[in-house]
Design a protein around this motif. Structure first.
Motif, short mmCIF file in Angstrom:
data_model
loop_
_atom_site.label_atom_id
_atom_site.label_comp_id
_atom_site.label_asym_id
_atom_site.label_seq_id
_atom_site.Cartn_x
_atom_site.Cartn_y
_atom_site.Cartn_z
N HIS A 130 0.81 -1.11 0.07
CA HIS A 130 0.06 -0.05 0.16
C HIS A 130 0.82 1.18 0.16
O HIS A 130 1.80 1.41 1.10
CB HIS A 130 -0.78 0.02 1.40
CG HIS A 130 -2.15 -0.98 1.21
ND1 HIS A 130 -3.19 -0.36 1.12
CD2 HIS A 130 -1.98 -2.23 1.14
CE1 HIS A 130 -4.03 -1.74 1.15
NE2 HIS A 130 -3.30 -2.64 1.09
N VAL A 131 0.50 2.25 -0.93
CA VAL A 131 1.60 3.33 -1.00
C VAL A 131 1.47 4.17 0.26
O VAL A 131 2.39 4.93 0.60
CB VAL A 131 1.21 4.15 -2.52
CG1 VAL A 131 -0.09 4.70 -2.33
CG2 VAL A 131 2.41 4.94 -2.74
N LEU A 189 10.60 1.55 1.07
CA LEU A 189 9.95 2.58 0.73
C LEU A 189 8.92 2.71 -0.34
O LEU A 189 8.00 3.36 -0.51
CB LEU A 189 10.64 4.00 0.69
CG LEU A 189 11.41 4.45 1.86
CD1 LEU A 189 12.31 5.49 1.55
CD2 LEU A 189 10.78 4.54 3.17
N CYS A 190 9.13 1.45 -1.19
CA CYS A 190 8.48 1.57 -2.57
C CYS A 190 8.03 0.19 -2.74
O CYS A 190 7.91 -0.22 -3.85
CB CYS A 190 9.51 1.97 -3.60
SG CYS A 190 10.18 3.63 -3.45
N GLY A 191 7.12 -0.14 -1.77
CA GLY A 191 6.39 -1.58 -2.06
C GLY A 191 5.34 -1.17 -3.11
O GLY A 191 4.83 -2.44 -3.41
N GLU A 237 7.65 4.61 -8.98
CA GLU A 237 7.00 5.95 -9.64
C GLU A 237 5.56 5.87 -8.91
O GLU A 237 5.27 7.18 -8.70
CB GLU A 237 6.36 5.43 -11.17
CG GLU A 237 7.77 5.38 -12.20
CD GLU A 237 8.43 6.60 -12.12
OE1 GLU A 237 7.78 7.79 -12.05
OE2 GLU A 237 9.69 6.57 -12.19
N ASP A 238 4.71 5.04 -8.60
CA ASP A 238 3.44 5.33 -7.68
C ASP A 238 3.79 6.13 -6.55
O ASP A 238 3.00 6.89 -5.80
CB ASP A 238 2.67 3.90 -7.36
CG ASP A 238 2.07 3.32 -8.56
OD1 ASP A 238 2.02 4.33 -9.60
OD2 ASP A 238 1.72 2.29 -8.87
N THR A 239 5.01 5.70 -5.76
CA THR A 239 5.36 6.17 -4.48
C THR A 239 5.73 7.65 -4.63
O THR A 239 5.32 8.83 -4.00
CB THR A 239 6.70 5.42 -3.82
OG1 THR A 239 6.00 4.04 -3.75
CG2 THR A 239 6.96 6.06 -2.71
N GLN A 299 11.27 13.18 2.15
CA GLN A 299 11.35 11.70 1.54
C GLN A 299 11.19 11.69 0.22
O GLN A 299 12.07 10.93 -0.35
CB GLN A 299 9.91 10.96 2.11
CG GLN A 299 9.98 9.49 1.61
CD GLN A 299 8.84 8.49 2.03
OE1 GLN A 299 7.95 9.28 2.91
NE2 GLN A 299 8.69 7.39 1.46
N LEU A 300 10.53 12.37 -0.50
CA LEU A 300 10.66 12.53 -2.14
C LEU A 300 11.72 12.97 -2.54
O LEU A 300 12.49 12.28 -3.56
CB LEU A 300 9.73 13.80 -2.65
CG LEU A 300 9.38 13.95 -3.85
CD1 LEU A 300 8.85 12.57 -4.61
CD2 LEU A 300 8.30 14.83 -4.02
#
Length: 134
Positions: free
Chosen positions: A53-54, A79-81, A85-87, A102-103
């Motif tokens: 889940h993002v 961090l990118c489960g 790109e979606d994260t 975070q970005l």
């Protein structure tokens, strides 16, 4: 609860129905300033990564930022489960200081840590590490 108990209860790839309980356990773990079991904290992060889940990226980020040890112990890929790109899109839309930090961190890591990123490959490596091969 510890790492072994969590793995027994949830497995390395828990179902979405376990997500809220895992989130609460992770929150408790990084709120506990005397906790020194980074393996347990990381295992909970891996479980949320597996669920994918993002929205959980920010909780994992908080765990990663708990202290210097967890900063290196919790891999950036966790961090990118939901996918890189979606994260990124989620954090851009979320806004705020934490999302911005975070970005920026993810963008700095992109060229090194996300070349040919594959969630399935990372999960496979964790399964080998935890001896969860089928």
């Amino acid at each position: 609860m510890n790492e072994e108990e969590a793995l027994q209860e949830f497995g390395l790839e828990p179902g979405s129905g376990d997500r809220e309980r895992i989130r609460r356990l992770l929150q408790q773990e990084f709120d506990n300033t005397s906790a020194e079991d980074n393996d347990y904290l990381k295992t909970l992060c891996i479980m949320l990564f597996a669920i994918g889940h993002v929205e959980d990226t920010q909780l994992i980020w908080q765990a990663k930022r708990k202290n210097q040890d967890t900063g290196s112990y919790v891999e950036v890929q966790l961090l990118c489960g939901a996918g890189f790109e979606d994260t990124i899109m989620y954090l851009e839309q979320k806004g705020g200081q934490q999302a911005g930090e975070q970005l920026q961190y993810l963008r700095q890591c992109e060229a090194y840590d996300f070349v040919d990123f594959s969630k399935e490959e990372w999960l496979s490596n964790y399964k080998q590490y935890y001896d969860f091969e089928n």
